[in-house]
Scaffold this active site. Sequence first.
Site, PDB file in Angstrom:
ATOM      1  N   THR A 266       0.856  -1.181   0.000  1.00 13.96           N
ATOM      2  CA  THR A 266       0.000   0.000   0.000  1.00 13.96           C
ATOM      3  C   THR A 266       0.892   1.232   0.000  1.00 13.96           C
ATOM      4  O   THR A 266       1.596   1.497   0.975  1.00 13.96           O
ATOM      5  CB  THR A 266      -0.925   0.020   1.221  1.00 13.96           C
ATOM      6  OG1 THR A 266      -1.726  -1.175   1.216  1.00 13.96           O
ATOM      7  CG2 THR A 266      -1.843   1.228   1.182  1.00 13.96           C
TER       8      THR A 266
ATOM      9  N   LYS B 169      -7.409   0.820  -3.509  1.00 18.46           N
ATOM     10  CA  LYS B 169      -7.002   0.365  -2.175  1.00 18.46           C
ATOM     11  C   LYS B 169      -7.010   1.508  -1.168  1.00 18.46           C
ATOM     12  O   LYS B 169      -7.463   1.353  -0.026  1.00 18.46           O
ATOM     13  CB  LYS B 169      -5.597  -0.252  -2.252  1.00 18.46           C
ATOM     14  CG  LYS B 169      -4.992  -0.633  -0.898  1.00 18.46           C
ATOM     15  CD  LYS B 169      -5.796  -1.709  -0.200  1.00 18.46           C
ATOM     16  CE  LYS B 169      -5.293  -1.975   1.226  1.00 18.46           C
ATOM     17  NZ  LYS B 169      -3.984  -2.597   1.279  1.00 18.46           N
TER      18      LYS B 169
ATOM     19  N   LYS C 243      -0.285   4.951   8.349  1.00 14.41           N
ATOM     20  CA  LYS C 243       0.342   5.136   7.039  1.00 14.41           C
ATOM     21  C   LYS C 243      -0.703   5.124   5.929  1.00 14.41           C
ATOM     22  O   LYS C 243      -0.750   6.029   5.090  1.00 14.41           O
ATOM     23  CB  LYS C 243       1.379   4.034   6.811  1.00 14.41           C
ATOM     24  CG  LYS C 243       2.177   4.174   5.526  1.00 14.41           C
ATOM     25  CD  LYS C 243       1.703   3.272   4.405  1.00 14.41           C
ATOM     26  CE  LYS C 243       1.904   1.816   4.698  1.00 14.41           C
ATOM     27  NZ  LYS C 243       1.566   0.956   3.541  1.00 14.41           N
TER      28      LYS C 243
END
Length: 314
Positions: free
Chosen positions: A96, A171, A246
């Site tokens: 990611t 995502k 994050k």
Amino acid sequence: MSIIAFIGLGRMGAPMAAHLVAAGHTVRGVEINPAAAAAAAERGVHIVPSAAEALRGADACLTSLPKPEHVRAAYGGDDGILAHAASATLLMDTSTVDVETSRWCHTQAEERGLSFVDAPISGGTAGAEAHTLTFMLGGRDDAVDRAREVVAPMAGNVIACGEAGAGIAAKLVNNMMLFIGVMAVSEGSQLAEQLGLDPKVFWDVARVSSGDSWPLRTWYPVPGVLERSAADNNFDATFSVDLARKDCGLAVHAGDVTGVHLPAARLALSQLDDLIAEGLGAKDCTLVAKLASPDGTLRGYDPALDRTLEGTRS
């Protein structure tokens, strides 16, 4: 069967690589953490010291790395993946990262005549172990078609999202929604507790009502409701606060770039920052439930048992 290079064999990468081994592929893995490398080796992955060696004769290369800077380092430079991949090797990043990093990978690969697919995943460590991950693929149609076959042994769902960067964009939006949902479940679980509701009974109500959600069914932050939940294990991480921060931060950054207003995402991000400021970044992200508690305590969480705090105690 294929030879597959796998860079990054942590909590997600190791079970994913193991499913490729079980499917009959030869998997060469690179992992800087000795304990993680040893665990992957026990699952049939051939550990090698460098990307160059992993890529020798490889049909595909997958990366599963924590942060955008790790992805750029793995792909770039004289010792990186781009320098050693053959033209026939399909490159896929399951990490990611920000959209800019993913597009950088696509551009750098295209300039070298290589095929790259952004292939981020959803489903967490449980999905990685159960080979039920959702793969979101972005890239050229021919490369995405090849990627479908590679990821099949690890996947429950494989969705072609569009051109370069579309997979990672999907995502980031998905995970932003997840963390907003975690915040809702955290607040709901604590209000239900304070109103005297039996947690399992309330969970049964919400699960079949309008309060239902994936984090409610999978990550409910109260002990004794779900099997193998973080709440029944002192909130040891299945998806850590640090990683959640994050991912949520990347989504908020995307909002800044596009001009989209994300007040709920920013609140979720601030709560994750609050936990990190308490030294709880290694704990499970559902520990945000303690921020809804009237006195900051949380049933199922005992700081005295928390090994992650040992280094911060005076």
